[in-house]
Design a protein around this motif. Sequence first.
Motif, PDB file in Angstrom:
ATOM      1  N   SER A 104       0.957  -1.222  -0.061  1.00  0.00           N
ATOM      2  CA  SER A 104      -0.177  -0.095   0.066  1.00  0.00           C
ATOM      3  C   SER A 104       0.807   1.239   0.161  1.00  0.00           C
ATOM      4  CB  SER A 104      -0.899   0.120   1.017  1.00  0.00           C
ATOM      5  OG  SER A 104      -1.438   1.222   1.307  1.00  0.00           O
ATOM      6  N   THR A 105       1.883   1.254   0.558  1.00  0.00           N
ATOM      7  CA  THR A 105       3.008   2.531   0.951  1.00  0.00           C
ATOM      8  C   THR A 105       3.545   2.429  -0.464  1.00  0.00           C
ATOM      9  OG1 THR A 105       3.326   1.879   3.192  1.00  0.00           O
ATOM     10  CG2 THR A 105       4.917   3.271   2.055  1.00  0.00           C
ATOM     11  N   ILE A 106       4.015   1.577  -1.124  1.00  0.00           N
ATOM     12  CA  ILE A 106       4.625   1.809  -2.580  1.00  0.00           C
ATOM     13  C   ILE A 106       3.733   2.232  -3.457  1.00  0.00           C
ATOM     14  CG2 ILE A 106       5.588   0.380  -4.273  1.00  0.00           C
ATOM     15  CD1 ILE A 106       6.711  -1.545  -2.245  1.00  0.00           C
ATOM     16  N   LYS A 107       2.400   1.695  -3.537  1.00  0.00           N
ATOM     17  CA  LYS A 107       1.432   2.243  -4.569  1.00  0.00           C
ATOM     18  C   LYS A 107       1.042   3.530  -3.961  1.00  0.00           C
ATOM     19  CE  LYS A 107      -1.482  -1.294  -3.238  1.00  0.00           C
ATOM     20  NZ  LYS A 107      -2.801  -2.113  -3.480  1.00  0.00           N
ATOM     21  N   THR A 108       1.078   4.046  -2.997  1.00  0.00           N
ATOM     22  CA  THR A 108       0.632   5.348  -2.502  1.00  0.00           C
ATOM     23  C   THR A 108       1.955   6.537  -3.049  1.00  0.00           C
ATOM     24  OG1 THR A 108      -0.676   4.817  -0.449  1.00  0.00           O
ATOM     25  CG2 THR A 108       0.234   7.077  -0.942  1.00  0.00           C
ATOM     26  N   ASN A 109       3.038   6.004  -2.670  1.00  0.00           N
ATOM     27  CA  ASN A 109       4.380   6.763  -3.158  1.00  0.00           C
ATOM     28  C   ASN A 109       4.253   6.846  -4.826  1.00  0.00           C
ATOM     29  OD1 ASN A 109       5.224   7.319  -0.664  1.00  0.00           O
ATOM     30  ND2 ASN A 109       6.617   5.551  -0.744  1.00  0.00           N
ATOM     31  N   LEU A 110       4.104   5.709  -5.584  1.00  0.00           N
ATOM     32  CA  LEU A 110       3.991   5.809  -7.010  1.00  0.00           C
ATOM     33  C   LEU A 110       3.185   6.725  -7.294  1.00  0.00           C
ATOM     34  CD1 LEU A 110       4.689   2.072  -7.819  1.00  0.00           C
ATOM     35  CD2 LEU A 110       6.073   3.982  -7.875  1.00  0.00           C
ATOM     36  N   ASP A 113       4.420   9.797  -7.403  1.00  0.00           N
ATOM     37  CA  ASP A 113       5.506   9.796  -8.494  1.00  0.00           C
ATOM     38  C   ASP A 113       6.759   9.905  -7.734  1.00  0.00           C
ATOM     39  OD1 ASP A 113       4.275  10.119 -11.032  1.00  0.00           O
ATOM     40  OD2 ASP A 113       3.867  12.204 -10.584  1.00  0.00           O
ATOM     41  N   ILE A 114       6.654   9.262  -6.562  1.00  0.00           N
ATOM     42  CA  ILE A 114       7.739   9.081  -5.594  1.00  0.00           C
ATOM     43  C   ILE A 114       8.269   7.471  -5.853  1.00  0.00           C
ATOM     44  CG2 ILE A 114       8.496   8.827  -3.290  1.00  0.00           C
ATOM     45  CD1 ILE A 114       6.499  11.017  -2.661  1.00  0.00           C
ATOM     46  N   ILE A 115       9.483   7.416  -6.209  1.00  0.00           N
ATOM     47  CA  ILE A 115      10.026   6.120  -6.609  1.00  0.00           C
ATOM     48  C   ILE A 115      11.299   5.902  -5.422  1.00  0.00           C
ATOM     49  CG2 ILE A 115      11.064   4.301  -8.000  1.00  0.00           C
ATOM     50  CD1 ILE A 115       9.489   5.839 -10.411  1.00  0.00           C
ATOM     51  N   ALA A 116      11.093   5.110  -4.300  1.00  0.00           N
ATOM     52  CA  ALA A 116      12.186   5.292  -3.433  1.00  0.00           C
ATOM     53  C   ALA A 116      13.294   4.083  -3.774  1.00  0.00           C
ATOM     54  CB  ALA A 116      11.714   4.679  -2.269  1.00  0.00           C
ATOM     55  N   ASP A 117      14.577   4.173  -3.688  1.00  0.00           N
ATOM     56  CA  ASP A 117      15.459   3.122  -4.060  1.00  0.00           C
ATOM     57  C   ASP A 117      15.499   2.079  -3.202  1.00  0.00           C
ATOM     58  OD1 ASP A 117      16.704   5.033  -6.472  1.00  0.00           O
ATOM     59  OD2 ASP A 117      17.607   6.281  -4.790  1.00  0.00           O
ATOM     60  N   LEU A 118      15.176   2.629  -1.929  1.00  0.00           N
ATOM     61  CA  LEU A 118      15.028   1.224  -0.950  1.00  0.00           C
ATOM     62  C   LEU A 118      14.262   1.649   0.098  1.00  0.00           C
ATOM     63  CD1 LEU A 118      17.397  -0.870  -0.288  1.00  0.00           C
ATOM     64  CD2 LEU A 118      18.367   0.747   1.504  1.00  0.00           C
TER      65      LEU A 118
END
Length: 342
Positions: A104-110, A113-118
């Motif tokens: 859910s966190t990854i989807k919200t960030n995407l 337009d936020i793509i974490a490296d780690l």
Amino acid sequence: MKLISFAVPCYNSAAYMKKCINSLLAGGEYVEIIIINDGSTDNTADIADAYSVCYPSIIRVIHKENGGHGSGINCGLKAATGLYFKVVDSDDWLDSDALLDLLSTIKTNLEQDIIADLYITNFVYERATDNTHYVSSFRRNFPAGRISSWEESRPMYLWHMLLMHSIISRTDMVRNSGITLPEKTFYVDNLFSYAQLPFVNKIYYSDTDLYHYYIGRSDQSVTIENMVSRYRQQILVTSSMMKLYSYEEISSLCKPLQKQMYHFLHSVLANTYFFTTQKDEYVRRKDLECMWHSLRSNDFKLYNKLRKMPLMIITGICPWKVNGFISLFAYKVLTKITRLGV
């Protein structure tokens, strides 16, 4: 789009792999599970194939000749199609709620337009010997619940590292690091994690207990007996880490990241001395000597830096047998500390 590719290297894992795979299936169509059958001689292959038939859009199986844990990770990374990549050992498992929270966190960030490296999460030591557990968290090291950078990180205790259990890495970043793990070698997890660090800019720490790391099987690589007998494999991994980035390359990084990388090397060197000094044998002395000589010849500045680290100064002063006693004592103390959850 698959958000996470899970690589699950399996070697004779029939007795416990189902718990691992079932925990990953909680991610549904947002994940892919790549089961690498590393030349198993039990019915690991049959179990893996049965899962791929039941979940053809989620699970893929790769059958290969035995090459060891590192070989399995290499194979999984090459096959991964997900945005992020994570290794899950076949005797470990993930917490389903924590996995859904991470997705859910990854989807919200995407969506923003936020793509974490780690992505960093906590992991849990599950001890089979006494049914206790200990949560290894990073609350004091990284801001939680948002994107941060190395500049905001804080140093770790000596026994605390960004182990493979705690990280979910951007797949193309891991590939860009150029890391290829040695085959037929245990303890490659540290090399895998260390190699990525200079490529990481955006960090997201999720204060959730995602990974459950099972400890207690007699055939595991992390028993004291196996660690001592396989000391040469630890020396190989440590040497590979020390040669991966030069003193100049590390010095070009921001100060907090430099500290994290030197901390990583310091901790792994401490493990190496523990593995090696538990027996007083000429060949063990020679192997350590060769490790340092090789580094000194290739990168004297890095050699000098590492030799001046506190534990390396102590090992340089103390006799061999005293080093063995000190390292074993320290290992037992740290084991007790973590068991108490301190």
